[in-house]
Design an enzyme around this catalytic site. Sequence first.
Site, short mmCIF file in Angstrom:
data_model
loop_
_atom_site.label_atom_id
_atom_site.label_comp_id
_atom_site.label_asym_id
_atom_site.label_seq_id
_atom_site.Cartn_x
_atom_site.Cartn_y
_atom_site.Cartn_z
N CYS A 9 22.16 -133.79 -21.21
CA CYS A 9 21.33 -134.43 -20.48
C CYS A 9 22.10 -135.91 -20.43
O CYS A 9 22.80 -135.96 -19.37
CB CYS A 9 20.11 -134.47 -21.38
N GLU B 18 20.29 -127.06 -26.84
CA GLU B 18 19.93 -127.01 -28.47
C GLU B 18 18.37 -126.53 -28.89
O GLU B 18 18.10 -126.15 -29.81
CB GLU B 18 19.94 -128.41 -28.98
N HIS C 98 18.67 -129.29 -22.13
CA HIS C 98 18.79 -129.23 -23.65
C HIS C 98 19.00 -127.87 -24.29
O HIS C 98 17.84 -127.26 -24.65
CB HIS C 98 17.40 -129.89 -24.01
N1 GLN Z 1 17.37 -140.84 -19.69
C1 GLN Z 1 17.78 -140.04 -18.83
C2 GLN Z 1 16.83 -139.39 -17.74
O1 GLN Z 1 15.77 -139.47 -17.88
C3 GLN Z 1 18.19 -138.75 -19.65
C4 GLN Z 1 17.22 -138.28 -20.59
C5 GLN Z 1 17.44 -137.28 -21.71
O2 GLN Z 1 18.82 -137.49 -22.04
N2 GLN Z 1 16.89 -136.46 -22.19
O3 GLN Z 1 17.30 -138.69 -16.80
#
Ligand code: GLN
Length: 547
Positions: free
Chosen positions: A380, A521, A519
């Site tokens: 992310c 994970e 994600h």
């Molecule tokens: N802050 C970033 C976004 O909102 C990444 C979010 C995250 O890593 N879950 O896109």
Amino acid sequence: MARYVFITGGVVSSLGKGLASAALGALLQARGFSVRLRKLDPYLNVDPGTMSPFEHGEVFVTDDGAETDLDLGHYERFTGVACRKTDSVSSGRIYSNVLEKERRGEYLGKTIQVIPHVTNEIKDWIAVGDDEVDFMLCEIGGTVGDIEGLPFFEAIRQFAQERPRGQCIFMHLTLLPYLAASGELKTKPTQHSVKELRSIGLQPDVLVCRSEHPIPDKERAKIALFCNVRPDSVIPAYDLKSIYEAPLAYHRVGLDQAVLDAFGISPAPKPDMARWEDVMDRLTHAEGEVRVAIVGKYVQLEDAYKSIAEALTHGGMANRVKVKAEWIDAEIFEHEDPGPHLERFNAILVPGGFGERGTEGKIRAAQYAREKGIPYLGICLGMQMAVIEAARNLAGVTNAGSEEFDHEAGGKRFTPVVYHLKEWVQGNHRVERKVTDDKGGTMRLGAYSAVLREGSKVAEVYGATDIEERHRHRYEVDIKYREKLETCGLEFTGMSPDGRLPEIVEVKDHPWFIGVQFHPELKSKPFAPHPLFAGFVKAAKEQSRLV
Ligand code: GLN
């Protein structure tokens, strides 16, 4: 109609109620039953989405886009059953539903009260999906006696009363403190906790007692007598080296048997523990070790990245190595060279995160991994930082950045290689968002598909080209930089099915450098390690020249 196990806790918090619930789920599955686990949380937040990871640990996201408590992660890791929105509810959600109904006039001029309106709302949640499984396991957050918890305890009392006899049981977790001076385990706090439960009409059928020392039969009999529980339903729970021992350990001390006995299920189907025996075998017979640096922001509280830590362990199990993860504060690299900090690691992981703080450090960590050929997994925000790094240092977009940081600071400091997504497609409908929308629930959340490029590293890792992964973010890598970046060796090897949103990037001519917008994970299990984590740890193992 499902049978219900209500799991409560007493004496102190953090006794491992979530883990005990998850392990019980796994044990019932091992006996051939289907299960669903559910968490009822007494706090007043509507969901944990806006709670600080420092305070509450990670936010676990379900396929259907709910932001939930990290206990749901345990549920999934132990049972493999994907949780849903309806498997997590807080007082905040319950009250907000009741108040909305009141405004809509659904209560026909009645005075709205905790009993019956709030308790009815709770019971409705508990009953959702009742006809789908053999057992529904409902964990009540907090400890008995908490003010916020009362409506939940009252609701489960009513629920059990309204169901046919023998359809619901209560399992209570307590602690037996050990007094070193007298060399004794003390049962009094447990007695008091059960007394408290009984005063609100709940009699536990199974009592799970956490203890650092073996519980002598004499004490077990005493607890049984004073708490009105059968002696073989007083289950000792000792400390474990790994959480994945829990199913086998609880089975050894008879938890599943006690639960089936309480329901009067006899003869009980024989358990098949092969899955957990294999998990333990992999965990305890690792050959060698790899070191992974996790360069992040919420490093003080390990629970903030719970699923990542677990997924790395699973990746180790897939490769029969022990993964030693170390958390490094990204901010260090804003004024110090990453080299001396990172050179002793076999792989670098930059996890998700929000806000600008620490991002320059993450960008430097990504650069170090790319230039030195160290395996890198960016999750992310960790992917976004890898893209910004490549844009700045390879593609000549020298002030590349993310709109997230400009929104925070105001003004325009960066060229937005990562921008705020305002509308996208989910299934067959369009979703629109504004920067100014409420913080809660304005993200691209839940499961989305991605299409992987044939022949790419990531397609090889997955062994597939169509995948579905869970998302939780507001910002996206801008597709308009694709060509420029690909020419410099950062390939966009995974895209949303409509081709508009970059889902995966990888560095060409690098042993293993992958960034993902989602994600992974959240979907890894000890008995089914996620391919990206298995692949990442394999690359770390190769880097460490263990093979
Ligand atoms: N802050 C970033 C976004 O909102 C990444 C979010 C995250 O890593 N879950 O896109």
